[in-house]
Every structure is written in C-alpha cells, then in structure tokens.
Design an enzyme around this catalytic site. Structure first.
Site, PDB file in Angstrom:
ATOM      1  N   SER A 192       0.912  -1.059   0.034  1.00 14.64           N
ATOM      2  CA  SER A 192      -0.112   0.198   0.041  1.00 14.64           C
ATOM      3  C   SER A 192       0.896   1.303  -0.073  1.00 14.64           C
ATOM      4  O   SER A 192       0.190   2.251  -0.263  1.00 14.64           O
ATOM      5  CB  SER A 192      -0.983   0.034   1.315  1.00 14.64           C
ATOM      6  N   HIS A 220      -0.402   4.649   7.395  1.00 16.19           N
ATOM      7  CA  HIS A 220      -0.090   5.374   6.029  1.00 16.19           C
ATOM      8  C   HIS A 220       0.099   6.984   6.219  1.00 16.19           C
ATOM      9  O   HIS A 220      -0.695   7.400   7.029  1.00 16.19           O
ATOM     10  CB  HIS A 220      -1.178   5.008   5.037  1.00 16.19           C
ATOM     11  N   ASP A 233      -3.560   7.489   8.367  1.00 17.95           N
ATOM     12  CA  ASP A 233      -4.434   6.591   9.276  1.00 17.95           C
ATOM     13  C   ASP A 233      -3.476   5.903  10.168  1.00 17.95           C
ATOM     14  O   ASP A 233      -2.518   6.344  10.531  1.00 17.95           O
ATOM     15  CB  ASP A 233      -5.335   5.568   8.479  1.00 17.95           C
TER      16      ASP A 233
END
Length: 376
Positions: A71, A354, A351
């Site tokens: 991610s 990230h 978050d």
C-alpha cells in the site's frame, strides 16, 4: 545476525496483535547510503509541479516505471469490496474522491514518477481501460501484500512479477524497453511481519523470519534483473514502531523502540544483500530508498524546511472512534465511525499506518537529494 538480541522481541507478544490486524496496506523501507557528487537544486521544494528535473545530463533516463509491493506504492489495485482505500475519506486531498490510494492523496509512487517526469503508472487492474498510458509502465502493487502471503487475499510480490512476466511474453513490453528505459520499484512496508504475528509466529523465531523475508526480497530483485531490469530500487522498512498503530498505546507521544530494533535487523540485512548484489552485477543496479531515515528525519524535525509543520507528527489525521473502527468505517446505519482532522496537510500520518500526501511529500523531499545519484 543479532540473534543474541532476540529477547527484545518479547515486546511483540504484547503488541503483536496490533500489527496488521487491519493491514489493508502497509509499509516498506530500506537502509542504504551512497555518497554522491551532484547536488540537485530545486527552487521550490513545496511544489509538486516543480519536482521534475533536467535529465539530459545523465546517462539513464527512465521513461517507464514498474512498481511491485504494497500500500505504500499501490495506486488502485485492491478490490473495491475489500479495501478502505476505496472508501471516503481516502482521496480527500487528491483526486478529491477515493482512488484506491491508502492516503488522503498522492503516495510514494506518484512522487517518484513526477521526479522522473512521468505520469504515475497505471494500476495493473485497470490497464485495459488505459492502454494509452502503458508507455509509462504499470503499477502491480496491492495494498496489504508482502513477499509471502499475508492476511490479505491479494497477489504477493512473486505473483505480481508473474503478471509482469506474462505481459513481456505477450510483447506488451520488449526486453529493450526494460533494459534501456525502465525503473523498477519494490516496496516492502511490513505486512509479512504483521501476518507472521497474526498467524501465531513466535517471538524467538522473529530474527529467522526477518532473514527469510529479506532473502525472498533478494530472490525477487534478482528475478526482475534477469528479466532485463538495470535499475531496481527497493524500499528500506520504515520505522514500524513509529506508526500510529504502535504509538496509540502511549497517545501518539513516542515511537516504540523495541519494534524499531526489529526494523534495524531487517534493514541491515537488506543493506548487506544489496551490496552483495551490486558486487555481483558490477555497478549500482540495486539501490535502497531509505524510508527508515527519511521517516525518522521528518518525524524528528516535525517536517522539512520550507514545508508545512507537523506539530504532532505521530498522531494520525483519520482515526476510528474506537479500536473497533478504522479510518473509513461506517456502521450499519451508514454513519461515520471515524474522525478526520481539520487540515490533512498539517498531519504526517493519514491513518494508523500510512502517511498523508503532505507526509509523503516531506519524505520524498528528504529523499530527493540522493535520488539523482541513485536512480539517474
């Protein structure tokens, strides 16, 4: 290997459950330092648009980027039914709606593409809708994945490279494209470790598991090199102990030093492996993007010079209202079960795992001084 230090990993017994329970997309980094001769001058480090540079002075000018990993570099491969990255408020800053990026906006891939003067490579899952953009390369990264299978049922890095190899077999890309014009980016942000702990891996065996993760990463790097890649960048593992999923235990006040010792082991093994690979291939084919140092530097100085300050850098902008919820969660009535800060630009983390777009820009700005020497 610092096996004698394995007792320090006992902390993982307590915090292990925090790792990757909701690892929709995680993290990656590498340790590695080159000393370089050139300095690149950027008049305005704040401007995303000014991050391109003159490449004609360098021998290697990538026109394509191929991205593998998780991610930290995924720009939209995860299935919409599975990933928070397709839910509000992800994409709030850019492009203004969820785009499959695990951030409020741009991620590392977008900044590296801009650095090279390229459009961000199209996600593999959407390539048939954007055939005109294949000349920029393809992004094969899936949030939540690792070099091995994780708790997220998406293609691991080996399978991602299989996808790329299939496109070569179909002559979508030629070996000449790969050899002359392509930068390969491999991102590993820690999902393998989250899955290891979630699946009952023992504290005693963590050093051995770290070794196996780095060894597999090396297998992957050698494989793309054999397919023709002449410039392969791999991320050092970021300081996992500084991610909000760890620092939430102390109200986002300080990083978890014990977890970061595990990260040090990963990064030192990676550094040794990359040095060995470069000795074997003659030259600097393999380079490390040192996210560990970049994250630490930005967090310690609460930003980068001339940019937005991150007054509380360990505190995420978007957070579930309790530990049952995460950024993007809704209840059965469709009510938001998360809060978002007033200004994402003032937060380093988006978050619990990230960075924000502003956070990634700060990390990229910190890395930028070495990118010219490492990549071009």
């Amino acid at each position: 290997m610092k096996i004698s230090n394995f007792f320090i990993f006992s902390f993982f017994l307590i915090t292990g459950f925090l790792w990757g329970i909701r690892v929709e997309g995680l993290r990656r980094h590498h340790h590695h330092h080159h000393h370089h001769r050139h300095q690149n001058n950027h008049n305005n480090p704040k401007s995303y648009k000014n991050d391109q540079k003159d490449h004609q002075f360098y021998n290697f000018k990538p026109t394509k980027m191929f991205v593998f990993g998780d991610s930290y570099v995924d720009t939209g491969n995860n299935r919409k039914s599975m990933a928070n990255s397709w839910k509000q408020p992800y994409g709030l800053t850019f492009p203004g709606k969820p785009s499959g990026r695990f951030s409020d906006g741009r991620v590392l891939t977008d900044y590296l593409a801009k650095f090279l003067g390229l459009k961000s490579p199209v996600p593999y899952r959407w390539m048939k809708y954007a055939t005109n953009r294949l000349r920029n390369g393809i992004n094969f990264a899936y949030g939540g994945t690792g070099v091995f299978n994780t708790t997220v049922p998406e293609p691991n890095m080996t399978t991602q490279i299989d996808f790329f190899q299939k496109l070569m077999a179909e002559s979508v890309y030629t070996r000449a494209d790969i050899e002359q014009y392509s930068l390969f980016l491999l991102s590993l942000a820690g999902n393998d470790y989250g899955a290891y702990l979630a699946n009952g891996g023992t504290v005693q065996d963590i050093p051995a598991f770290i070794t196996s993760v780095v060894n597999q990463l090396v297998v992957n790097m050698k494989r793309v090199n054999k397919l023709g890649a002449k410039k392969i960048a791999v991320t050092a593992l970021e300081p996992l102990g500084c991610l909000p999923q760890s620092t939430i235990l102390n109200s986002f006040q300080q990083c978890n030093a014990t977890e970061n010792i595990a990260v040090d082991l990963h990064n030192s093994l990676l550094q040794q492996a990359v040095a060995k690979l470069n000795n074997e291939t003659m030259g600097s084919t393999f380079v490390i993007l040192d996210l560990f140092s970049s994250f630490n530097s930005v967090l310690a100085s609460k930003g980068v010079q001339g940019s937005t300050r991150f007054e509380t850098p360990l505190k995420p902008c978007c957070l579930g209202i309790s530990n049952k919820y995460s950024c993007g969660s809704m209840n059965v009535k469709g009510e938001k079960m998360y809060t978002v800060c007033n200004d994402p630009k003032s937060a380093f983390f988006w978050d619990t795992v990230h960075p924000t777009e502003a956070g990634w820009h700060a990390v990229y700005t910190n890395l930028k001084s070495t990118l010219t020497q490492k990549i071009l």
